[in-house]
Design an enzyme around this catalytic site. Structure first.
Site, PDB file in Angstrom:
ATOM      1  N   GLU A 135       9.264   9.243 -16.409  1.00 51.89           N
ATOM      2  CA  GLU A 135       7.823   9.569 -16.523  1.00 51.89           C
ATOM      3  C   GLU A 135       7.277   9.017 -18.160  1.00 51.89           C
ATOM      4  O   GLU A 135       6.099   8.557 -18.309  1.00 51.89           O
ATOM      5  CB  GLU A 135       7.739  11.110 -16.363  1.00 51.89           C
ATOM      6  CG  GLU A 135       7.950  11.513 -14.781  1.00 51.89           C
ATOM      7  CD  GLU A 135       8.340  12.906 -14.682  1.00 51.89           C
ATOM      8  OE1 GLU A 135       7.598  13.764 -15.086  1.00 51.89           O
ATOM      9  OE2 GLU A 135       9.293  13.328 -14.472  1.00 51.89           O
ATOM     10  N   SER A 148      14.664  22.135 -14.712  1.00 49.63           N
ATOM     11  CA  SER A 148      13.389  22.748 -14.978  1.00 49.63           C
ATOM     12  C   SER A 148      13.923  24.133 -15.536  1.00 49.63           C
ATOM     13  O   SER A 148      15.018  24.990 -15.414  1.00 49.63           O
ATOM     14  CB  SER A 148      13.032  23.241 -13.467  1.00 49.63           C
ATOM     15  OG  SER A 148      12.091  24.240 -13.627  1.00 49.63           O
ATOM     16  N   LYS A 189      16.034  21.666  -9.870  1.00 51.76           N
ATOM     17  CA  LYS A 189      15.404  20.627  -9.931  1.00 51.76           C
ATOM     18  C   LYS A 189      16.062  19.556 -10.878  1.00 51.76           C
ATOM     19  O   LYS A 189      16.777  20.021 -11.731  1.00 51.76           O
ATOM     20  CB  LYS A 189      14.065  20.849 -10.926  1.00 51.76           C
ATOM     21  CG  LYS A 189      13.068  21.594 -10.132  1.00 51.76           C
ATOM     22  CD  LYS A 189      12.214  20.883  -8.986  1.00 51.76           C
ATOM     23  CE  LYS A 189      11.030  20.007  -9.862  1.00 51.76           C
ATOM     24  NZ  LYS A 189      10.177  20.562 -10.300  1.00 51.76           N
ATOM     25  N   HIS A 192       0.945  -1.222  -0.010  1.00 45.31           N
ATOM     26  CA  HIS A 192       0.085  -0.092   0.021  1.00 45.31           C
ATOM     27  C   HIS A 192       0.930   1.227  -0.135  1.00 45.31           C
ATOM     28  O   HIS A 192       0.508   2.331   0.353  1.00 45.31           O
ATOM     29  CB  HIS A 192      -0.877   0.135   1.173  1.00 45.31           C
ATOM     30  CG  HIS A 192      -1.545  -1.155   1.454  1.00 45.31           C
ATOM     31  ND1 HIS A 192      -2.941  -1.464   1.208  1.00 45.31           N
ATOM     32  CD2 HIS A 192      -1.499  -2.359   2.245  1.00 45.31           C
ATOM     33  CE1 HIS A 192      -3.299  -2.774   1.269  1.00 45.31           C
ATOM     34  NE2 HIS A 192      -2.236  -3.230   2.128  1.00 45.31           N
TER      35      HIS A 192
END
Ligand code: ARG
Length: 453
Positions: free
Chosen positions: A274, A261, A267, A140
């Site tokens: 992704e 970024s 970043k 979970h």
């Protein structure tokens, strides 16, 4: 009509398979006396010249000529004249395209297998390196029990192993030759289907001419196999995204696989992970596409089936890219062992070890040990500490028989070390599993490459 009918923009990728099929057909026609040796020779020479034109980029693909089969046949006629018109004896575009496409998918399966194997190799390498690196195991996405990173990575090696098993199954079933089925009913010419099947590396000719030209289940199996593999990659990609997030900080991708970024200089985004996660959508989508294309088709060939190739090509391209990116990410990933160790100890991750100790040493029934442990976890919660930080008095208040020995099983290291059962996470077991995985998955002979014209 041309806009909707022409498939050359897509099926030009079948050129080398089409030429290989034509050569095998041509040789068989000569061997069976259907075609003269001189015509056969002219055709083969002409086809070789076309191979060279395509390689040099000088071949002009024309939409007016509809598809790859007509484009090549027409160019052959331009080059060698009359004999070219005899090549299509005892065949049809229906058995021709089914043969070409099987050859293409067979190559794609071999490529996929090689790439899946390369990813397994990269993961086994990291798993071996991190056989003793403790991290939290989740259910979970809640801290459940400590595991080792090596064990976690080897889980994916198993998944990829089954993917490769599906690839091999698909390849074995696919490997029958449609050539000679002609349009749908077979042919009145005395052809030798065994000969063409063997020449093209097939195990045997397809047994039924109607089946040979009308089913595309080999493409469906390829797409289903691809979709399952892509789902595995997507889950791994999601884990990479989580591990690389600032709150987790378990892993860091190499600079080559991190992006910045445009506005936030600090970043390091895991864009490739992704994208791998997202691209699975295309692959599943293409499986759906082809299932739907085929589901209502009466036997045998219908032009609907021309749509099969774009679906498979897109899935194959997507997966090739995803696997390459994933392998690059895994190879260059650096893991923060300290950070993972610390996280593994949080969330009372060794509560099960305490319960097991109560069973093993004090002889408590597991269910009761579970209750006692639950009460000790509550105590630790109120004290704001871990169970390993409770005093012996605290422990004894819940289970009077407890001795100081219990502390030996409570650290995360002790916990993973004790998981020695078959397939468990103990570092020694993981090291052995990595060795076994090398033997099972990497030592096997390379899959046979496809035929080349
Ligand atoms: N371009 C066609 C396809 O991919 C080739 C087969 C054409 N056959 C026919 N009967 N029109 O399906």
């Amino acid at each position: 009509m041309q806009e909707i009918n022409a498939s050359i923009d897509v099926d030009r990728r079948l050129a080398s398979q089409d030429i290989a099929g034509s050569k095998a057909h041509c040789r068989m026609l000569v061997a069976t006396g259907i075609l003269s040796a001189a015509d056969g020779k002219a055709i083969e020479t002409g086809l070789d010249a076309i191979v060279a034109e395509i390689a040099a980029g000088t071949f002009e693909f024309s939409r007016e000529l509809e598809d790859i089969h007509m484009n090549i046949e027409s160019r052959l006629a331009e080059r060698i004249g009359e004999p070219a018109k005899r090549l299509h004896t005892a065949r049809s575009r229906n058995d021709q395209v089914a043969t070409d496409f099987r050859l293409w998918v067979r190559d794609a399966l071999d490529t996929l297998d090689g790439q899946a194997k390369a990813l397994q190799a990269a993961m086994i390498e990291q798993a071996d390196r991190h056989a003793g690196t403790v991290m939290p195991g989740f259910t979970h996405l809640q801290t459940a029990q400590p595991v080792t990173l090596g064990h976690h990575l080897l889980a994916y090696v198993e998944m990829l192993g089954r993917d490769r098993g599906r690839i091999a199954d698909c390849r074995a079933r696919l490997n029958e030759c449609p050539l000679g089925a002609a349009a749908l009913a077979g042919t009145s010419f005395p052809i030798d289907r065994e000969m063409t099947a063997t020449a093209l590396g097939f195990d045997r000719p397809c047994a039924n001419s109607m089946d040979a030209v009308s089913d595309r289940d080999f493409a469906l199996e390829y797409l289903a196999t691809a979709a399952i593999l892509a789902v595995h990659l997507s889950r791994l990609a999601e884990e990479i995204v989580i591990w690389c997030s600032e709150p987790f900080a378990f892993a860091r991708l190499s600079d080559a696989f991190s992006t910045g970024s445009s506005i936030m200089p600090q970043k390091r985004n895991p864009d490739a992970a992704e994208l791998v996660r997202a691209k699975v959508g295309r692959v599943i989508g293409q499986l759906n596409t082809l299932l739907i294309v085929l589901k209502g088709l009466p036997l045998t060939y219908a032009k609907d089936m021309q749509e099969d190739k774009e679906a498979v090509f897109d899935a194959a391209d997507t997966l090739t890219l995803s696997l390459a990116a994933m392998t690059g990410m895994i190879e260059g990933a650096r893991f923060n062992a300290e950070r993972m160790h610390e996280a593994a100890g949080r969330g009372f991750a060794t509560a099960t070890d305490l319960a097991d100790w109560l069973v093993r040493v004090l002889g408590l029934p597991f269910r009761e040990a579970h209750h006692v442990t639950g009460r000790l976890v509550k105590r630790a919660e109120t004290r704001g500490c871990g169970i390993e930080d409770l005093s012996l008095d605290d422990m004894r208040a819940e289970a009077p028989g407890i001795t100081a020995d219990v502390f030996a099983v409570l650290g995360v290291e002790n916990s993973v070390k004790s998981r020695t059962s078959l397939g468990g996470t103990a570092p020694d077991a993981v090291r052995r599993a990595a060795t076994e995985a090398r033997r099972r998955f990497l030592a096997t002979a390379e899959a046979t490459g496809g035929i080349k014209p």
